[in-house]
Design a protein around this motif. Structure first.
Motif, PDB file in Angstrom:
ATOM      1  N   GLY A 193       0.912  -1.128  -0.099  1.00 21.52           N
ATOM      2  CA  GLY A 193      -0.138  -0.041  -0.028  1.00 21.52           C
ATOM      3  C   GLY A 193       0.597   1.231  -0.004  1.00 21.52           C
ATOM      4  O   GLY A 193       0.521   2.076  -0.760  1.00 21.52           O
ATOM      5  N   GLY A 194       2.020   1.282   0.800  1.00 25.94           N
ATOM      6  CA  GLY A 194       2.611   2.452   0.897  1.00 25.94           C
ATOM      7  C   GLY A 194       3.257   2.608  -0.541  1.00 25.94           C
ATOM      8  O   GLY A 194       3.524   3.873  -1.036  1.00 25.94           O
ATOM      9  N   TYR A 227       2.445   1.869  -3.461  1.00 20.50           N
ATOM     10  CA  TYR A 227       1.857   2.244  -4.416  1.00 20.50           C
ATOM     11  C   TYR A 227       1.360   3.770  -4.374  1.00 20.50           C
ATOM     12  O   TYR A 227       1.177   4.602  -5.356  1.00 20.50           O
ATOM     13  N   THR A 228       1.016   3.941  -3.073  1.00 17.79           N
ATOM     14  CA  THR A 228       0.691   5.339  -2.462  1.00 17.79           C
ATOM     15  C   THR A 228       1.729   6.382  -3.058  1.00 17.79           C
ATOM     16  O   THR A 228       1.499   7.429  -3.798  1.00 17.79           O
ATOM     17  N   LEU A 244       2.301   6.529  -6.712  1.00 18.39           N
ATOM     18  CA  LEU A 244       1.121   7.703  -7.474  1.00 18.39           C
ATOM     19  C   LEU A 244       1.413   9.259  -7.134  1.00 18.39           C
ATOM     20  O   LEU A 244       1.420   9.821  -8.009  1.00 18.39           O
ATOM     21  N   LEU A 245       2.085   9.302  -5.812  1.00 18.18           N
ATOM     22  CA  LEU A 245       2.413  10.951  -5.372  1.00 18.18           C
ATOM     23  C   LEU A 245       3.718  11.192  -6.537  1.00 18.18           C
ATOM     24  O   LEU A 245       3.346  12.386  -6.976  1.00 18.18           O
ATOM     25  N   SER A 264       8.846  11.574  -2.832  1.00 20.48           N
ATOM     26  CA  SER A 264       8.170  10.366  -2.957  1.00 20.48           C
ATOM     27  C   SER A 264       9.171   9.333  -3.397  1.00 20.48           C
ATOM     28  O   SER A 264       9.054   8.107  -2.717  1.00 20.48           O
TER      29      SER A 264
END
Lengths: 357, 169
Positions: free
Chosen positions: B11-12, B14-15, B18-19, B46
């Motif tokens: 999750g981290g 991909y977050t 994306l950023l 990021s």
């Protein structure tokens, strides 16, 4: 020697950590206890940072007052002790004014970009043996990286305010921080070379035989220069050119009010403590003290506060340097000396590894 | 219900990915140069966060220290010293714009096709959970000492060149 770990008052935070972890572990499955305890530890580090900043503002006003033959704050509470709380309430209630010429989003983001890294630094500061939120093995680099980020916030604030004094302050800050970051990085390498690790806990433990400040001339000179470069890095007097009142009013934060301004203030005083803490960790043995059974976290706190006193003392006595003097000090003074010190340290570590333990 | 740690890590990852992409788009689409530079800061930060998640702690810190702390500060410094109300002349006619869009689109299609179709070798080695600084240092001064020294000489030449150009005499 030192404080025995069995005594509760020597390691209250470590005991508390173990207690919360075991009692949560009995109820919840992994990884929840670890996550909850980590969040609690981060919250605690941030709270401690905020409380220390509150105490610093009062201490600085009292000390500078005394140095100038004044009383300092003495109206709110017994001998002015509640003054920071009153100031905090006042700042919370004030309106955040956004100038019409301002670039709104960067203007509002700038205080956050400045204050968040300043608070993140507190997660690696070793308050005692094993007592830090996390002990990164690149701790020294982490502090440097988090020290570099607020520069972006200051430049954002200066540019987004739509005020020429703010732009001037932001530009001064950019030039000053780049100039002093280089000697600071190099000087940090002296204790890293001596200790053979970049972990802050490791550097403190490596000084159990001798504090690096007593390793004349390498450690002593490096400590002194590091402290001076640190003063410049956090825009403190006598290097407070980015906010020089008599020249550019307040520099980059001229247009800020209320809590937006208070966040800059929080970052500045937080960083002032972090510079004393870094000097303590890298050169003054961190939480170590010989012979006396004092809790390590207290030793560390007192050493850091002593460093903050010196910062205030310098502010009370030394006039602001001129811009060219500041630049000359960085590039023609601090940088060559730092390079020579690194070379000397490398020679010492190679030729006589037993000398530094 | 137990959330596996791998899920949180993914999750981290991909977050922040994306950023980074949003930041990169922002660099291109922002109307003011200063905003572009700030979006670039976001992308670089990021990427540093991605390095942390991948276990490359040294690389992450150096990424922030060098790119955000030094290079971006210099870029912002440069932007502050240049006039902001510059109107760039229109670069070309509509025909040129169409041609440029076609070429850019073609490059994108080719790159995307290569990325999608090629077989990416997956390392079976698990990420190292050990400090990477020492290993990097030993590699740099061991097997890779020649490229390292060549890079140093190159930097020295660039530095001397910059001083020669900047000197006023």
């Amino acid at each position: 020697m030192g404080c025995p770990a069995e005594w509760f008052f020597c390691d209250p935070f470590g005991r508390l950590h173990a207690l919360v972890l075991t009692s949560l572990g009995a109820v919840l499955p992994e990884p929840f206890p670890t996550i909850i305890v980590t969040v609690l530890a981060v919250a605690m580090a941030t709270t401690i940072a905020a409380v220390i900043v509150l105490s610093e503002t009062l201490a600085e006003r009292k000390w500078v007052g005394n140095m100038q033959g004044r009383l300092g704050p003495n109206r709110v509470g017994p001998s002015g002790l509640l003054q920071p709380i009153a100031d905090g309430i006042k700042l919370l209630l004030k309106e955040i004014i956004i100038p019409t010429q301002a670039d709104r989003i960067p203007f509002l983001l700038a205080p956050l970009v400045t204050v968040v890294p300043a608070l993140m630094v507190w997660s690696v500061i070793p308050w005692g043996p094993g007592l830090s939120v996390t002990d990164l093995n690149v701790g020294v680099l982490f502090i440097l990286a988090m020290g570099a980020l607020p520069t972006i916030g200051i430049i954002m604030a200066g540019w987004a305010s739509g005020n020429k004094y703010a732009v001037l302050g932001g530009m001064r800050a950019a030039a000053q921080l780049i100039s002093y970051e280089i000697p600071m990085v190099l000087l940090m390498m002296v204790p890293v070379l001596l200790a053979g690790t970049m972990s802050l806990q490791g550097i403190v433990e490596a000084q159990s035989r001798i504090w690096y400040v007593f390793l004349f001339p390498v450690g002593t000179l490096a400590a002194l220069l590091f402290f001076i470069a640190g003063l410049a890095e956090i825009n403190r007097s006598p290097f407070d050119l980015p906010e020089a009142e008599s020249e550019i009013i307040a520099g980059f934060h001229i247009e800020y009010s209320g809590m937006a301004w208070a966040l800059f203030y929080l970052a500045e005083y937080g960083n002032a403590f972090v510079v004393s803490a870094m000097t303590t960790i890298l050169f003054f043995g961190g939480w170590q003290i010989p012979f006396l059974p004092i809790p390590p976290f207290l030793v560390f706190f007192l050493k850091c506060y002593l460093g903050f006193f010196v910062i205030v003392w310098v502010r009370g006595t030394v006039p602001r340097v001129r811009y060219d003097q500041m630049m000359r000090l960085a590039w023609k003074g601090a940088l060559p000396i730092a390079l020579i010190l690194i070379g000397l340290t490398a020679v010492i570590v190679t030729v006589a590894p037993g000398l530094v333990g | 219900m137990v959330i596996p740690t791998a899920f949180l890590v993914a999750g981290g990852f991909y977050t922040f990915g994306l950023l980074a992409i949003i930041g990169a788009l922002g660099v291109l689409l922002a109307h003011r140069v200063f905003h572009s530079a700030l979006f670039l800061v976001m992308t670089l930060a990021s990427v540093a966060a991605e390095f942390v998640i991948l276990g490359a702690d040294f690389l992450a810190m150096v990424e922030i220290l060098v790119y955000v702390g030094a290079i971006m500060v210099l870029i912002l410094f440069g932007i502050m010293l240049t006039p902001q109300q510059v109107h760039l002349p229109d670069i070309g006619s509509a025909g040129r714009s169409v041609a440029a869009a076609l070429v850019a689109g073609a490059i994108f299609v080719i790159t995307a096709a290569v990325v999608v179709t090629s077989e990416w070798p997956r390392s079976v080695v698990t990420p190292m959970d050990v400090p990477t600084t020492q290993i990097i240092g030993q590699q740099l001064f061991g097997p890779y000492v020649l490229p390292f020294e060549i890079a140093s000489v190159l930097l020295l030449i660039a530095m001397i060149g910059a001083i020669v150009i900047a000197r006023e005499d």
